[in-house]
Write an enzyme that holds these catalytic residues in place. Structure first.
Site, short mmCIF file in Angstrom:
data_model
loop_
_atom_site.label_atom_id
_atom_site.label_comp_id
_atom_site.label_asym_id
_atom_site.label_seq_id
_atom_site.Cartn_x
_atom_site.Cartn_y
_atom_site.Cartn_z
CB CYS A 182 -0.94 -0.59 1.36
SG CYS A 182 -1.76 -1.51 1.50
N GLY A 193 0.52 -0.33 -4.90
CA GLY A 193 -0.58 -0.84 -4.47
C GLY A 193 -1.31 0.09 -5.95
CG ASN A 212 1.93 0.63 3.07
OD1 ASN A 212 3.15 1.33 3.19
ND2 ASN A 212 2.19 -0.58 3.54
N GLY A 213 1.42 -1.43 6.11
CA GLY A 213 1.55 -2.33 6.95
C GLY A 213 1.02 -3.85 6.56
CE1 TYR A 236 10.29 -5.20 -7.79
CE2 TYR A 236 8.81 -5.33 -5.55
CZ TYR A 236 8.94 -5.39 -6.83
OH TYR A 236 8.01 -4.94 -8.11
#
Ligand code: SF4
Length: 479
Positions: A21, A47, A121-122, A262
């Site tokens: 996300c 995302g 996010n997470g 990445y």
């Protein structure tokens, strides 16, 4: 990287679309709906499944969200209907809760006194415990997403203790990875978990300030990246600046190494480190640890580009673009059959024969997860006449699941689980294979090793996870 394709990346083979996300939030004397839209587009790599925006207007929070890419979900009239001076946005790939429209974010709920919108996010690891607690207090859940648990916990805490104390209590009770952009009525907050697992950046925009998962979002808006949200920091963002309400200090942090290897965009800066420079340094260390005799160093585009450049610089072997990518291929999910996927592979990547034929090649990528992609690329190079293909990888072997926001959930999906390097080389068809060492990776990132999460490389995690080992026992006591 072979299970985490981005739109336009070489999505080779039957791999899942496993992003996670991105979040953003802005407060400005100008309308923020376009700031949100363009920042989400800059974060699209984080995302691709759904996108959403929540803004405070006419004394209420308005939310619009839908499945698809940001530009597929929003148009000008939708953005006009969201026009406001304060708002948050989200792009999502599900790590918890599944790929359903109801799990799209921001999540919007009401309390007796407030409206709350959450962009997360997470991944929260004590979600069941919190759900049981909230259920016993009368909360009902409409999604399976851990982000809804955050919203309902926040609702419970701020109802009981007021906004700022409620935020502090919420942070104290959550275990796991969370970078949050929150609206509580017309107040905008940014929060990062005390381990700093996922990135979160603060910046300046026209007549205002904001937060975004990555610093590059501010560049997209013609703004300026100012600093990272500190691990454990609760920041209120206003149109004329920031107010830090609290910082939960921890002895050690756990910045996700995969952000550098990445996930993050190469032009982002995370916790004081340029992602691009970390990747180049990984390549240089890789060349020292695993030298090869070859005519060219070539990257897997785009994910291995900076790593390959570093390898070429250190080894003195010329860098060349031996694989070309077609950026305009439809995404994998609309091509379900095996035959379609094979066609798609050939449409997405093609070898540059003049570079490859009769040459020994060092092929560099950021990581190998399942190995399907790498096997196909090596075959593609051999079919194009490569004499030898020496594969070099910019992360150590991935051997354990991630519980902190990356969709790598089972050990048996990893090619490196229970296999020697020689066996993996044989499976992917490489003449030799070399992964950067964990020490080399830590040196390249340039942060203390104890401040980096290496869970999927070591099987030891920075937070307590049932059935798994924790990296420092003392951390457990700090919770
Ligand atoms: S387990 Fe791996 S992917 Fe997950 S947060 Fe840690 S380093 Fe990142």
């Amino acid at each position: 990287m072979d299970i985490l394709p981005r739109d336009g990346d070489p999505t080779l083979g039957p791999r899942k679309r496993n992003e996670y996300c991105g979040v953003a939030g802005f407060s400005s004397s100008l309308d923020v709906s376009r700031f949100l839209y363009f920042s989400l587009r800059a974060l699209q790599h984080r995302g691709q499944e759904s996108a959403g925006i929540a803004t405070y207007r006419n004394n209420t929070i308005s939310v619009y969200k839908g499945m698809g890419l940001v530009h597929e979900v929003f148009n000008s009239s939708i953005l006009d209907s969201l026009s406001s001076n304060v708002g948050i946005g989200h792009v999502r790939y599900s790590t918890m809760g599944g790929s359903k429209p109801e799990n799209a974010q921001p999540i919007h709920i009401y309390t007796m006194e407030h409206e709350i919108a959450v962009a997360h996010n997470g991944e929260i690891v004590n979600v069941e415990e919190l759900k049981n607690f909230l259920g016993s207090m009368g909360s009902a859940f409409v999604t399976k997403s851990d982000s809804e648990v955050i919203a309902r916990l926040l609702a419970y805490e701020i109802t009981k203790h007021g906004v700022i104390q409620g935020l502090k209590n919420t942070v104290r009770r959550l275990v796991g990875a969370f970078s949050l952009a929150l609206l509580i009525d017309d107040r905008l907050f940014a929060i990062r978990d005390p381990l700093g697992i996922r990135p979160l950046a603060l910046g300046k925009i026209s007549d205002g300030y904001g937060v975004a998962s990555e610093s590059t979002a501010f560049h997209a808006l013609g703004g300026e990246f100012l600093r990272d949200v500190l691990p454990g920091e609760i920041v209120e963002i206003k149109k004329d600046g920031f107010v830090t309400h609290y910082v939960f200090e921890r002895k050690n942090k756990a910045h996700c190494m995969f952000e550098y290897v990445y996930f993050a965009r190469a032009d982002s800066v995370i916790d004081g480190r340029s992602v691009y420079e970390v990747r180049r340094k990984i390549g240089r260390i890789l060349a020292r640890e695993h030298p090869a005799k070859a005519d060219f160093v070539i990257p897997v585009p785009d994910s291995g580009r900076a790593h390959a450049l570093g390898y070429a610089e250190e080894s003195g072997i010329p860098y060349a673009e031996g694989l070309m990518k077609n950026r305009y291929v439809e995404r994998t999910f609309i091509m379900p059959s095996q035959e379609s996927r094979v066609m798609e592979i050939n449409m997405k990547l093609s070898p540059v024969k003049s570079v490859i034929e009769n040459r020994s090649i060092v092929l560099v990528d950021d990581s190998i997860v399942r190995g399907n992609t790498m096997r196909k690329i090596v075959k593609m190079l051999k079919d194009a006449g490569a004499r030898e293909v020496h594969v070099r990888i910019g992360s150590p072997p991935i051997i354990a699941p991630c519980y902190l926001g990356i969709d790598m959930k089972t050990r048996d999906q990893f090619i490196a689980t229970g296999r020697s390097i020689e066996e993996i080389a044989r499976i992917i068809g490489a003449d030799s294979l070399g992964y950067i060492s964990i020490d080399g990776l830590v040196e390249a990132i340039g942060l203390p090793g104890n401040d980096i999460c290496l869970g999927c490389l070591t099987g030891r995690y920075p937070v307590p996870i049932k059935g798994e080992k924790i990296r420092f026992q003392s951390d457990l006591e700090e919770f």
